[in-house]
Write an enzyme that holds these catalytic residues in place. Structure first.
Site, short mmCIF file in Angstrom:
data_model
loop_
_atom_site.label_atom_id
_atom_site.label_comp_id
_atom_site.label_asym_id
_atom_site.label_seq_id
_atom_site.Cartn_x
_atom_site.Cartn_y
_atom_site.Cartn_z
N LYS A 114 -0.65 0.61 -5.40
CA LYS A 114 0.18 -0.37 -4.70
C LYS A 114 0.63 -1.44 -5.69
CE LYS A 114 -0.34 -3.21 -0.47
NZ LYS A 114 -1.34 -3.53 0.60
N SER A 131 0.26 -2.76 5.02
CA SER A 131 1.25 -3.06 4.02
C SER A 131 1.30 -2.02 2.90
CB SER A 131 0.98 -4.44 3.40
OG SER A 131 -0.30 -4.47 2.77
N SER A 148 -4.31 -2.85 6.28
CA SER A 148 -3.27 -2.25 5.45
C SER A 148 -3.68 -0.95 4.78
CB SER A 148 -2.83 -3.26 4.36
OG SER A 148 -2.25 -4.40 4.95
#
Length: 607
Positions: free
Chosen positions: A80, A154, A178
């Site tokens: 990420k 996310s 997330s």
């Protein structure tokens, strides 16, 4: 383009086996060539260049030549884009925030040291603020099954590239869900570790006191293998890093007790509700389900965004908050709210958090885990534009409380909805029970004939004949009164020991019934000749509880090393030779259970 990728949908095990040949570099080249660019695929923010990839490969060959252990040799992974990688930009999905990292985050460094190759950085809800996967200037990441639906966030990009089989695992982060919601929306595994187990050094914070690095994978086994590397040791450079007390269970009973909310909310999503009812039916075949009051969980979940923890996000964004045009408008609106809280309100909320967390932890001590829908609903991209805050909040119904209560969690694939979209479940337990959740997660994944992610690959159990010992545990072979159903078995179960398997010793032992022992106990002795294989049970005992277990073993018994039929060596019960002089040789029974059954039969005959 993805259909041209030879390695599409490969698990970690498949990659590991393949990269042992001499085509490892060519395989990585072919993968990078076939990947769509970030301009074509919003799951990516940045991809490695061929030069960057080759440099990593050369460094691995140097480590290999030096004799380093490289369990992930040549395995590609993604991270990420709020996690640092040396020489790569870190954007947190905000171009105005972007900087070039000078060193790897600890989690990235550990993966590289194990031989893994970073192939790209993935999209996210800006500053990891959201559970939707739409709040990014790099584009909304579509659901891997139907692009009309959200991917979840996310950690949207990391979940997407794993679900589509582009890489076998990827790192995300998890503050409010997330690392779980995107897993549930894309039919993959999402491991949210105990807070502090994986280092956060080199990770852009969202709520620094709550953040966790998470792992996405196609199978539980793959996620666990990665977690062993990430959590191998405490990172003293991370002030929030913690060391495991090594006292929690590392496995679950054969039929565990799972809590389930007495009242479940699906916000009118009947397809998600029906899918969870199907999952519940499957769960009932593996575990005892116990309904509990979910009120304290719900109250704690509301505190995360309706309380002062939003101010941690404000702190993380810093001076950029004064540039609203540089941020996603929804993210800016959320983060700005943190300025409104006073110190008095923060302390009051912290006191309430602690009260609720204690209540929740006590509830979870009565069961082996809690099981919930990963999300109560799934929305389209169009619907999210109409209600970006409301629907995001709904996604966090069963996730927001987890880090506030210091719990670990494992998101798992589950029976699909009637419309063909994924609907996951999540297991949740008190801190440091990560391996216990994984133990049940393996059973769950073996129970359901689900595809791997959004690929056409079928799930196949890993080709491992015996369960590996979890870090922080000691594998012990028991032969007599500590067997399941025997009078001293409680000395294992009350110390969180987990049953692994029934097996046999090597054919080098003789078994004796010791004289004058209460309850009756056997003695096991290794002999030079005329030995036999004796039935034993293997149990994993948490390391911190092992000493107390051994302290209760009376003479003439003790703990030593025991050789198993398949060549493994484990700790096990041994006996002082002097005690065997007055003992009865019962080797011909092949095990203690058969001897006890015969003894009872003889006693009944006499009566």
């Amino acid at each position: 383009m993805q259909t041209q990728i030879e390695t599409l949908g490969w698990t970690l095990e498949q990659w590991q086996l393949a990269q042992q040949d001499d085509q490892g570099w060519q395989r990585l080249q072919a993968l990078l060539s076939a990947l769509p660019s970030p301009a074509e695929d919003p799951a990516w923010i940045d991809l490695a260049s061929f030069n960057e990839l080759h440099l990593q490969w050369q460094q691995l060959q140097e480590l290999r030549a030096a004799g380093e252990s490289l369990p992930l040799l040549g395995v590609p992974f993604a991270i990420k884009d709020n996690i640092d990688a040396a020489g790569w930009p870190t954007t947190a999905a905000c171009p105005a925030f972007s900087y070039t990292a000078t060193e790897d985050a600890t989690v990235v460094a550990r993966l590289k040291a194990a031989g893994a190759v970073l192939i790209g950085k993935t999209n996210l809800d800006q500053f990891a603020t959201g559970l939707v996967g739409t709040r990014s200037p790099y584009g909304a990441v579509p659901n891997a099954f139907d692009p009309a639906y959200v991917s979840g966030g996310s950690s949207s990009g990391s979940a997407s590239v794993v679900a589509r089989g582009l890489v076998p695992f990827a790192l995300g982060t998890d503050t409010a869900g997330s690392g779980r919601v995107p897993a549930g929306f894309n039919n993959i595994v999402g491991l949210k570790p105990t807070r502090g187990w994986f280092s956060n050094k080199g990770v852009v914070p969202a709520c620094r006191s709550l953040d966790c690095v998470s792992v996405f994978a196609l199978t539980v086994d793959d996620a666990v293998q990665v977690s062993h590397i990430l959590g191998a040791e405490q990172d003293l450079d991370d002030a929030f890093s913690r060391r495991s007390p090594q006292s929690a269970a590392v496995g679950m009973p054969e039929r565990p007790r799972l809590a389930i909310p007495a009242q479940l909310e699906f916000f009118g999503d009947t397809a998600m509700q029906a899918a969870f009812e199907q999952a519940r039916s499957e769960l009932a075949s593996l575990a005892e389900l116990v309904e509990i009051d979910f009120t304290p969980f719900s109250e704690l979940a509301a505190l995360l965004y309706q309380g002062p923890w939003v101010a941690e996000r404000t702190h993380a964004v810093g001076a950029l908050l004064a540039q609203p045009d540089a941020m996603d408008p929804v993210v800016h609106a959320i983060v700005s709210q943190g300025q409104a809280y006073t110190a008095l309100e923060s302390f009051a909320a912290e006191y309430r958090r602690q009260e609720l967390a204690r209540c929740i932890q006590l509830q979870l001590q009565q069961v082996d885990a809690l099981v919930v829908p990963t999300s109560p609903t799934l929305r389209t991209l169009a619907a999210m534009q109409q209600e970006p805050l409301l629907y995001n909040a709904q996604f966090g119904t069963y996730t927001n409380f987890t880090n506030l209560a210091d719990l670990c969690a494992l998101a798992l694939p589950a029976p699909f909805r009637s419309d063909g979209l994924p609907a996951g479940i999540t297991l949740i337990a008190n801190a440091w029970q990560d391996f216990a959740l994984a133990d049940f997660g393996r059973r769950w994944q073996q129970q359901l004939p689900l595809p791997l992610g959004a690929t056409d690959q079928a799930f196949k159990p890993a080709a491992v004949t015996s369960k590996p010992v979890a870090p922080g545990a000691v594998r012990v072979a028991v032969v007599g009164a500590h067997l399941r159903g025997m009078p001293l078995n409680f000395q294992l179960t009350t110390r969180q020991a987990s049953f692994v398997e029934a097996t046999q010793t090597a054919p080098e032992y003789r078994l004796y019934a010791l004289a004058n022992t209460t309850p009756p106990k056997p003695g096991l002795a290794r002999v030079a000749e005329k030995g036999a294989s004796i039935l034993v049970e293997l149990w994993d005992v948490p390391l911190a509880n092992f000493g107390a277990f051994v302290a209760e073993i009376p003479e003439p018994l003790g703990i030593g090393n025991l050789l198993l039929q398949d060549g493994r060596s484990v700790k096990g019960f041994i006996c002082e030779p002097l005690a065997l002089c007055s003992a009865q040789d019962i080797t011909h029974f092949g095990g203690w259970r058969a001897y006890i059954a015969d003894l009872k039969k003889s006693q009944e005959t006499l009566v």
